[in-house]
Design a protein around this motif. Structure first.
Motif, mmCIF file in Angstrom:
data_model
loop_
_atom_site.group_PDB
_atom_site.id
_atom_site.type_symbol
_atom_site.label_atom_id
_atom_site.label_comp_id
_atom_site.label_asym_id
_atom_site.label_seq_id
_atom_site.Cartn_x
_atom_site.Cartn_y
_atom_site.Cartn_z
ATOM 1 N N PHE A 115 0.843 -1.202 0.000
ATOM 2 C CA PHE A 115 0.000 0.000 0.000
ATOM 3 C C PHE A 115 0.876 1.248 0.000
ATOM 4 C CE2 PHE A 115 -2.359 3.269 2.425
ATOM 5 C CZ PHE A 115 -3.495 3.394 1.627
ATOM 6 N N TRP A 116 1.882 1.255 0.875
ATOM 7 C CA TRP A 116 2.802 2.395 0.967
ATOM 8 C C TRP A 116 3.571 2.586 -0.340
ATOM 9 C CZ3 TRP A 116 8.247 2.761 1.067
ATOM 10 C CH2 TRP A 116 8.766 3.969 1.539
ATOM 11 N N GLN A 117 4.071 1.497 -0.901
ATOM 12 C CA GLN A 117 4.854 1.591 -2.135
ATOM 13 C C GLN A 117 4.017 2.093 -3.307
ATOM 14 O OE1 GLN A 117 6.516 -2.432 -2.191
ATOM 15 N NE2 GLN A 117 8.527 -1.636 -1.597
ATOM 16 N N ASN A 118 2.753 1.668 -3.379
ATOM 17 C CA ASN A 118 1.877 2.126 -4.461
ATOM 18 C C ASN A 118 1.628 3.630 -4.399
ATOM 19 O OD1 ASN A 118 1.593 -0.443 -5.537
ATOM 20 N ND2 ASN A 118 -0.284 -0.895 -4.396
ATOM 21 N N LEU A 119 1.699 4.190 -3.203
ATOM 22 C CA LEU A 119 1.433 5.625 -3.032
ATOM 23 C C LEU A 119 2.689 6.484 -3.142
ATOM 24 C CD1 LEU A 119 -1.053 5.422 -0.040
ATOM 25 C CD2 LEU A 119 -1.620 6.132 -2.376
ATOM 26 N N THR A 120 3.843 5.866 -3.112
ATOM 27 C CA THR A 120 5.080 6.661 -2.984
ATOM 28 C C THR A 120 6.007 6.553 -4.191
ATOM 29 O OG1 THR A 120 6.163 4.839 -1.785
ATOM 30 C CG2 THR A 120 5.032 6.509 -0.457
ATOM 31 N N THR A 121 5.513 6.033 -5.306
ATOM 32 C CA THR A 121 6.389 5.843 -6.474
ATOM 33 C C THR A 121 6.960 7.159 -6.989
ATOM 34 O OG1 THR A 121 4.419 5.851 -7.872
ATOM 35 C CG2 THR A 121 5.307 3.703 -7.237
ATOM 36 N N GLU A 122 6.231 8.264 -6.801
ATOM 37 C CA GLU A 122 6.685 9.563 -7.307
ATOM 38 C C GLU A 122 7.294 10.435 -6.208
ATOM 39 O OE1 GLU A 122 6.405 10.237 -10.605
ATOM 40 O OE2 GLU A 122 5.521 8.247 -10.877
ATOM 41 N N LEU A 123 7.430 9.896 -5.016
ATOM 42 C CA LEU A 123 7.878 10.696 -3.876
ATOM 43 C C LEU A 123 9.355 10.438 -3.559
ATOM 44 C CD1 LEU A 123 4.789 10.281 -1.501
ATOM 45 C CD2 LEU A 123 5.182 11.991 -3.287
ATOM 46 N N ASP A 124 9.960 11.390 -2.847
ATOM 47 C CA ASP A 124 11.324 11.220 -2.350
ATOM 48 C C ASP A 124 11.270 10.450 -1.037
ATOM 49 O OD1 ASP A 124 12.378 12.591 -4.483
ATOM 50 O OD2 ASP A 124 12.611 14.489 -3.403
ATOM 51 N N LEU A 125 12.250 9.588 -0.833
ATOM 52 C CA LEU A 125 12.268 8.720 0.345
ATOM 53 C C LEU A 125 13.469 9.048 1.224
ATOM 54 C CD1 LEU A 125 11.408 5.386 -1.511
ATOM 55 C CD2 LEU A 125 9.830 7.009 -0.439
ATOM 56 N N TYR A 126 13.191 9.229 2.509
ATOM 57 C CA TYR A 126 14.238 9.579 3.469
ATOM 58 C C TYR A 126 14.228 8.595 4.631
ATOM 59 C CZ TYR A 126 14.812 14.211 1.342
ATOM 60 O OH TYR A 126 15.067 15.243 0.481
ATOM 61 N N LEU A 127 15.422 8.218 5.063
ATOM 62 C CA LEU A 127 15.572 7.389 6.250
ATOM 63 C C LEU A 127 15.794 8.302 7.453
ATOM 64 C CD1 LEU A 127 15.960 4.546 7.529
ATOM 65 C CD2 LEU A 127 18.409 4.796 7.044
ATOM 66 N N GLU A 141 16.936 0.216 -3.282
ATOM 67 C CA GLU A 141 17.871 -0.814 -2.834
ATOM 68 C C GLU A 141 18.078 -0.749 -1.325
ATOM 69 O OE1 GLU A 141 22.494 -2.030 -3.667
ATOM 70 O OE2 GLU A 141 21.349 -1.154 -5.333
ATOM 71 N N ASP A 142 18.180 0.471 -0.792
ATOM 72 C CA ASP A 142 18.316 0.641 0.662
ATOM 73 C C ASP A 142 17.065 0.114 1.376
ATOM 74 O OD1 ASP A 142 20.809 1.995 0.460
ATOM 75 O OD2 ASP A 142 19.747 3.838 -0.060
ATOM 76 N N ILE A 143 15.903 0.445 0.810
ATOM 77 C CA ILE A 143 14.638 0.022 1.418
ATOM 78 C C ILE A 143 14.524 -1.491 1.403
ATOM 79 C CG2 ILE A 143 12.124 0.089 1.177
ATOM 80 C CD1 ILE A 143 12.497 2.963 0.106
ATOM 81 N N ASP A 144 14.935 -2.114 0.305
ATOM 82 C CA ASP A 144 14.872 -3.574 0.215
ATOM 83 C C ASP A 144 15.700 -4.243 1.307
ATOM 84 O OD1 ASP A 144 13.188 -3.420 -1.954
ATOM 85 O OD2 ASP A 144 14.765 -3.706 -3.446
ATOM 86 N N ARG A 145 16.849 -3.659 1.624
ATOM 87 C CA ARG A 145 17.687 -4.223 2.693
ATOM 88 C C ARG A 145 16.975 -4.134 4.046
ATOM 89 N NH1 ARG A 145 22.192 -2.086 -0.249
ATOM 90 N NH2 ARG A 145 22.058 -0.103 0.861
ATOM 91 N N ILE A 146 16.336 -2.989 4.293
ATOM 92 C CA ILE A 146 15.603 -2.820 5.557
ATOM 93 C C ILE A 146 14.404 -3.762 5.597
ATOM 94 C CG2 ILE A 146 14.322 -1.188 7.005
ATOM 95 C CD1 ILE A 146 16.062 1.050 5.724
ATOM 96 N N LEU A 147 13.694 -3.874 4.475
ATOM 97 C CA LEU A 147 12.537 -4.776 4.396
ATOM 98 C C LEU A 147 12.939 -6.209 4.692
ATOM 99 C CD1 LEU A 147 10.594 -3.493 1.255
ATOM 100 C CD2 LEU A 147 9.668 -3.779 3.568
ATOM 101 N N HIS A 148 14.074 -6.612 4.192
ATOM 102 C CA HIS A 148 14.533 -7.993 4.349
ATOM 103 C C HIS A 148 14.736 -8.365 5.815
ATOM 104 C CE1 HIS A 148 16.430 -11.761 3.328
ATOM 105 N NE2 HIS A 148 17.460 -11.446 4.090
ATOM 106 N N ARG A 149 15.208 -7.420 6.615
ATOM 107 C CA ARG A 149 15.488 -7.752 8.020
ATOM 108 C C ARG A 149 14.349 -7.374 8.970
ATOM 109 N NH1 ARG A 149 19.427 -3.104 7.630
ATOM 110 N NH2 ARG A 149 18.561 -1.441 8.916
ATOM 111 N N SER A 150 13.282 -6.779 8.439
ATOM 112 C CA SER A 150 12.167 -6.378 9.303
ATOM 113 C C SER A 150 11.120 -7.482 9.392
ATOM 114 C CB SER A 150 11.532 -5.078 8.804
ATOM 115 O OG SER A 150 10.922 -5.280 7.549
ATOM 116 N N GLU A 151 10.352 -7.471 10.484
ATOM 117 C CA GLU A 151 9.325 -8.479 10.725
ATOM 118 C C GLU A 151 7.918 -7.903 10.577
ATOM 119 O OE1 GLU A 151 10.075 -9.876 14.652
ATOM 120 O OE2 GLU A 151 11.969 -10.841 14.127
ATOM 121 N N TRP A 152 7.760 -6.614 10.835
ATOM 122 C CA TRP A 152 6.434 -6.001 10.814
ATOM 123 C C TRP A 152 6.535 -4.555 10.323
ATOM 124 C CZ3 TRP A 152 7.074 -1.968 14.148
ATOM 125 C CH2 TRP A 152 7.944 -2.148 15.229
#
Length: 203
Positions: A115-127, A141-152
């Protein structure tokens, strides 16, 4: 058979108790300044400590009640953005998570992230870094790394129109211990802020 309070009832009970404690109707008279530093203790309001400690002790008793009676700490909320709606679970800020709650959060993670990704394709992403004091621009790529180690995942928003900010919290372990990194490294989370191009997170 005694009544078992629901999640919503526990939240209401905690809210009333917190209000009573903040108004000085409940005090833990045994709670005193630290005694570690007499200079600092002169500036610490013992009444404030007694109010805070009274509420903390009551909240701990509620957490024990949750565990004994298996009362969930999850609250559900619906978020509608750009005509799209997502119903998301999260642990209430004054309750704790049960193992069954963590299973629900894990099961909902993919739906929330999509849901979040569908809404943010045109937005800038900050950690978010340094407890939200700094923000670093990141890529998928950074987000994918965080997603991989997250549980929820937990989704929230702030601002509106041009300043709309969609915040994705990706965590592991117990959500109540991930806040302010209290349970790090067993529990923790990262916050990714999606903002309109040219804007920065509000913080």
């Amino acid at each position: 058979m005694p009544q078992i309070y629901s999640t919503e009832e526990l939240i209401q009970i905690l809210s009333r108790e917190r209000h009573a404690c903040m108004n000085g109707q409940r005090l833990n008279l045994a709670a005193m300044p630290s005694g570690i530093n007499p200079l600092l203790d002169r500036f610490v309001n013992s009444d404030g400590i007694q109010r805070f400690t009274a509420y903390r002790d009551f909240r701990t008793a509620i957490h024990q009640y949750q565990l004994e009676h298996q009362v969930s700490g999850i609250v559900w909320s619906s978020m509608t953005i750009k005509g799209k709606t997502c119903t998301c679970p999260k642990i209430h800020e004054h309750l704790i998570s049960l193992p069954s709650d963590l299973a629900i959060l894990r099961a909902e993670k993919i739906k929330i992230v999509q849901f979040w990704q569908n809404l943010t394709t045109e937005l800038d992403l900050y950690l978010s870094m340094n407890s939200g004091k700094l923000y670093q621009l990141i890529d998928q790529e950074d987000i994918d790394r965080i997603l991989h180690r997250s549980e929820w995942a937990v989704l929230s928003q702030q601002g509106k129109d041009e300043t709309l900010e969609l915040i994705l919290q990706l965590g592991w372990g117990k959500p109540e211990e991930a806040v302010y990194r209290r349970g790090f490294p067993e529990s923790g989370s990262e916050y990714i802020h999606a903002v309109q191009p040219g804007y920065v997170p509000i913080g």
